[in-house]
Design an enzyme around this catalytic site. Structure first.
Site, PDB file in Angstrom:
ATOM      1  N   ASP A  57     -11.612  -1.253  -9.082  1.00 53.81           N
ATOM      2  CA  ASP A  57     -11.518  -0.033  -9.892  1.00 53.81           C
ATOM      3  C   ASP A  57     -10.319  -0.053 -10.839  1.00 53.81           C
ATOM      4  OD1 ASP A  57     -13.771   0.941  -8.694  1.00 53.81           O
ATOM      5  OD2 ASP A  57     -12.833   2.727  -7.826  1.00 53.81           O
ATOM      6  N   ARG A  87     -16.926   3.580   5.993  1.00 57.42           N
ATOM      7  CA  ARG A  87     -15.854   2.954   5.205  1.00 57.42           C
ATOM      8  C   ARG A  87     -14.691   2.522   6.093  1.00 57.42           C
ATOM      9  NH1 ARG A  87     -15.144   3.957  -0.665  1.00 57.42           N
ATOM     10  NH2 ARG A  87     -17.098   4.840  -1.387  1.00 57.42           N
ATOM     11  N   GLU A 134       0.849  -1.194   0.000  1.00 58.91           N
ATOM     12  CA  GLU A 134       0.000   0.000   0.000  1.00 58.91           C
ATOM     13  C   GLU A 134       0.887   1.248   0.000  1.00 58.91           C
ATOM     14  OE1 GLU A 134      -3.259   0.986  -0.228  1.00 58.91           O
ATOM     15  OE2 GLU A 134      -2.468   3.009   0.119  1.00 58.91           O
ATOM     16  N   TYR A 146     -28.221   7.925   3.886  1.00 59.81           N
ATOM     17  CA  TYR A 146     -28.426   6.638   4.546  1.00 59.81           C
ATOM     18  C   TYR A 146     -27.702   6.609   5.889  1.00 59.81           C
ATOM     19  CZ  TYR A 146     -24.014   5.542   2.084  1.00 59.81           C
ATOM     20  OH  TYR A 146     -22.728   5.565   1.586  1.00 59.81           O
TER      21      TYR A 146
HETATM   22  C1  LIG Z   1     -19.091   9.126  -4.098  1.00 59.09           C
HETATM   23  C2  LIG Z   1     -18.877   7.643  -4.205  1.00 59.09           C
HETATM   24  C3  LIG Z   1     -19.752   6.778  -3.545  1.00 59.09           C
HETATM   25  C4  LIG Z   1     -19.584   5.393  -3.668  1.00 59.09           C
HETATM   26  N1  LIG Z   1     -20.453   4.577  -3.006  1.00 59.09           N
HETATM   27  C5  LIG Z   1     -20.312   3.238  -3.141  1.00 59.09           C
HETATM   28  C6  LIG Z   1     -21.212   2.352  -2.468  1.00 59.09           C
HETATM   29  O1  LIG Z   1     -22.096   2.794  -1.708  1.00 59.09           O
HETATM   30  N2  LIG Z   1     -21.068   1.006  -2.651  1.00 59.09           N
HETATM   31  C7  LIG Z   1     -20.078   0.494  -3.471  1.00 59.09           C
HETATM   32  O2  LIG Z   1     -20.006  -0.743  -3.617  1.00 59.09           O
HETATM   33  N3  LIG Z   1     -19.203   1.316  -4.105  1.00 59.09           N
HETATM   34  C8  LIG Z   1     -19.285   2.659  -3.949  1.00 59.09           C
HETATM   35  N4  LIG Z   1     -18.392   3.495  -4.558  1.00 59.09           N
HETATM   36  C9  LIG Z   1     -17.292   2.904  -5.355  1.00 59.09           C
HETATM   37  C10 LIG Z   1     -16.171   2.425  -4.447  1.00 59.09           C
HETATM   38  O3  LIG Z   1     -15.769   3.425  -3.555  1.00 59.09           O
HETATM   39  C11 LIG Z   1     -14.971   1.971  -5.270  1.00 59.09           C
HETATM   40  O4  LIG Z   1     -15.406   1.269  -6.405  1.00 59.09           O
HETATM   41  C12 LIG Z   1     -14.093   1.049  -4.433  1.00 59.09           C
HETATM   42  O5  LIG Z   1     -13.582   1.741  -3.335  1.00 59.09           O
HETATM   43  C13 LIG Z   1     -12.957   0.479  -5.283  1.00 59.09           C
HETATM   44  O6  LIG Z   1     -12.153  -0.327  -4.456  1.00 59.09           O
HETATM   45  P1  LIG Z   1     -10.716  -0.771  -4.929  1.00 59.09           P
HETATM   46  O7  LIG Z   1     -10.147  -1.585  -3.819  1.00 59.09           O
HETATM   47  O8  LIG Z   1     -10.796  -1.362  -6.289  1.00 59.09           O
HETATM   48  O9  LIG Z   1      -9.888   0.597  -5.124  1.00 59.09           O
HETATM   49  P2  LIG Z   1      -9.549   1.738  -4.075  1.00 59.09           P
HETATM   50  O10 LIG Z   1     -10.559   1.844  -3.018  1.00 59.09           O
HETATM   51  O11 LIG Z   1      -9.262   2.964  -4.881  1.00 59.09           O
HETATM   52  O12 LIG Z   1      -8.198   1.246  -3.386  1.00 59.09           O
HETATM   53  C14 LIG Z   1      -6.978   1.293  -4.060  1.00 59.09           C
HETATM   54  C15 LIG Z   1      -5.850   1.244  -3.037  1.00 59.09           C
HETATM   55  O13 LIG Z   1      -4.616   1.146  -3.740  1.00 59.09           O
HETATM   56  C16 LIG Z   1      -3.688   2.077  -3.226  1.00 59.09           C
HETATM   57  N5  LIG Z   1      -2.749   2.386  -4.314  1.00 59.09           N
HETATM   58  C17 LIG Z   1      -3.018   3.118  -5.420  1.00 59.09           C
HETATM   59  N6  LIG Z   1      -1.930   3.142  -6.221  1.00 59.09           N
HETATM   60  C18 LIG Z   1      -0.969   2.401  -5.602  1.00 59.09           C
HETATM   61  C19 LIG Z   1       0.375   2.047  -5.955  1.00 59.09           C
HETATM   62  N7  LIG Z   1       0.933   2.452  -7.092  1.00 59.09           N
HETATM   63  N8  LIG Z   1       1.090   1.270  -5.087  1.00 59.09           N
HETATM   64  C20 LIG Z   1       0.524   0.839  -3.910  1.00 59.09           C
HETATM   65  N9  LIG Z   1      -0.744   1.159  -3.536  1.00 59.09           N
HETATM   66  C21 LIG Z   1      -1.484   1.923  -4.383  1.00 59.09           C
HETATM   67  C22 LIG Z   1      -4.546   3.244  -2.782  1.00 59.09           C
HETATM   68  O14 LIG Z   1      -3.892   4.066  -1.835  1.00 59.09           O
HETATM   69  C23 LIG Z   1      -5.747   2.511  -2.187  1.00 59.09           C
HETATM   70  O15 LIG Z   1      -5.536   2.167  -0.843  1.00 59.09           O
HETATM   71  C24 LIG Z   1     -18.521   4.876  -4.448  1.00 59.09           C
HETATM   72  C25 LIG Z   1     -17.630   5.745  -5.088  1.00 59.09           C
HETATM   73  C26 LIG Z   1     -17.805   7.109  -4.976  1.00 59.09           C
HETATM   74  C27 LIG Z   1     -16.836   8.024  -5.675  1.00 59.09           C
END
Ligand SMILES: Cc1cc2nc3c(=O)[nH]c(=O)nc-3n(C[C@H](O)[C@H](O)[C@H](O)COP(=O)(O)OP(=O)(O)OC[C@H]3O[C@@H](n4cnc5c(N)ncnc54)[C@H](O)[C@@H]3O)c2cc1C
Length: 363
Positions: free
Chosen positions: A273, A98, A31, A200
């Site tokens: 994502d 979160r 991370e 919510y």
């Molecule tokens: C306003 C809003 C509301 C939302 N509400 C919901 C909801 O209610 N329900 C739902 O299911 N989804 C919701 N989402 C979507 C959700 O937040 C994301 O899809 C989700 O957090 C993606 O998770 P992830 O683990 O793929 O990526 P992320 O949460 O982006 O995690 C990526 C991690 O990788 C780390 N990282 C990045 N680059 C590097 C690197 N080069 N080296 C090491 N570490 C790195 C970052 O610091 C982070 O900790 C919402 C999004 C938004 C914007």
């Protein structure tokens, strides 16, 4: 595969670490941040994702709320356009802070903090990851769970995230103040011209998350802190009242990316994502990251695990992308024929209309 490096300790990466460890794979999560922030905002965890977290033994229910229903309401008169009874699903629908969910996931995973991945290369024995502190690590494979601006995705493609034209502004407030205006046992979404708003409960019902999604010409435009209220002229007093209580909202520009041709290549695979960022209109980004992680782990015994994972996940994500595009178009109609047609369709939607999304169990 005996040792897998996971880049990113978000909801996707941490879930993958738990799921892969259950398949007896040694996992380390890298991370970039020095620690994981205790994010006070809320997130909805729909039954399709809750079922996976339960199966993995992730315990986050203490702080979470189990709303009875989701309601879509009309901006001007607060009338209910559609209602989903959330008790119809085998797994609960949760709304949770979160930070509480991340803490529950992290307690089960080894995380190396302060390690930003900047380079990945294949070598005959596996993959080599380079970090911005000059260190390297070797693994049999790498899972890119590093979010919208994924470095691992750079192995697959060079194109950049695209701005959607929308920003999401959010805040959290005490439920006691919000109670007359919101519903402590439901997820409420108000649809109106150009924008929508949702509210919510989180933190055992003690606090309310409020989110406003609205257009903004550029991702960085700075508006006055209470501009949302002037943008909500004519909206029902329940929405204006919540916005009035909110004070300063934290803005976040919303991005997505065009679909990638492949989410896996040699010994690298993308989840969450990093693979398929989406606009939050269906509240599914994190839920799909959880489904990805669980499916990936289940595919490890397949002859070509990463290809099998992609094959299983593609149709599901394509359908969600299509539904998100539809919501982007229909959520913000001005009053008129399109809006009336939409409202009639919502009112006529059957109780099982969202079963494809919430009752789904990935392969
Ligand atoms: C306003 C809003 C509301 C939302 N509400 C919901 C909801 O209610 N329900 C739902 O299911 N989804 C919701 N989402 C979507 C959700 O937040 C994301 O899809 C989700 O957090 C993606 O998770 P992830 O683990 O793929 O990526 P992320 O949460 O982006 O995690 C990526 C991690 O990788 C780390 N990282 C990045 N680059 C590097 C690197 N080069 N080296 C090491 N570490 C790195 C970052 O610091 C982070 O900790 C919402 C999004 C938004 C914007």
């Amino acid at each position: 595969m005996k040792r897998i490096a996971i880049v990113g300790a978000g909801i996707g990466g941490l879930t993958a670490a738990i799921a892969l460890a259950r398949q007896n794979v040694e996992c380390v999560v890298f991370e970039r941040h020095a620690t994981l922030p205790d994010d006070a905002t809320g997130i909805e965890i729909s039954p399709n994702a809750a079922a996976e977290l339960h199966a993995l033994g992730v315990a986050f229910e203490d702080d979470a709320v189990r709303p009875h229903g989701r309601e879509i309401r009309r901006w001007r008169d607060n009338s209910t356009l559609a209602r989903t009874d959330l008790s119809r699903y085998a797994a609960p629908y949760y709304t949770v802070r979160r930070g509480a969910l991340i803490a529950a996931l992290k307690s089960a995973s080894p995380v190396r903090f302060g390690r930003r991945c900047v380079a990945i290369r294949n070598d005959p024995a596996g993959v080599v990851l380079g970090f911005d502190d000059g260190t390297i690590t070797r693994a049999d494979a790498v899972v890119g769970a590093d979010g919208l601006h994924s470095a691992v995705r750079g192995v697959f493609s060079r194109e950049l995230p695209r701005y959607s034209g929308f920003v999401a502004s959010h805040t959290v407030m005490p439920m006691d103040a919000a109670r007359p205006l919101a519903a402590p046992d439901r997820v409420l979404t108000w649809l109106g011209p150009k924008r929508h708003c949702l509210a919510y409960p989180i933190d055992g019902g003690r606090r309310l998350t409020l989110v406003v999604v609205e257009p903004q010409a550029t991702p960085t435009a700075q508006n006055p802190p209470r501009d949302s209220l002037t943008n909500f002229l004519g909206w029902h007093p329940a929405v204006r009242g919540l916005l009035g209580l909110a004070g300063r909202l934290h803005r976040r520009a919303l991005y997505d990316r065009p679909p990638l041709q492949h989410w896996q290549h040699h010994r690298a695979v993308l989840i969450g994502d990093a693979a398929h960022p989406m606009l939050p209109f269906l509240a599914q980004g994190a839920a799909q990251a959880i489904e990805d992680a669980a499916t990936l782990a289940r595919c490890l015994t397949a002859p070509d695990p990463f290809a099998r994972y992609e094959e299983l996940r593609r149709p599901r994500l394509a359908r969600i992308a299509e539904a998100t595009r539809a919501a982007l178009r229909t959520f913000h109609f001005p009053d008129g024929e399109d809006q009336r047609r939409r409202d009639r369709a919502m009112a006529a939607s059957p109780p099982d209309a969202l079963d494809w999304l919430y009752a789904h169990r990935p392969g």
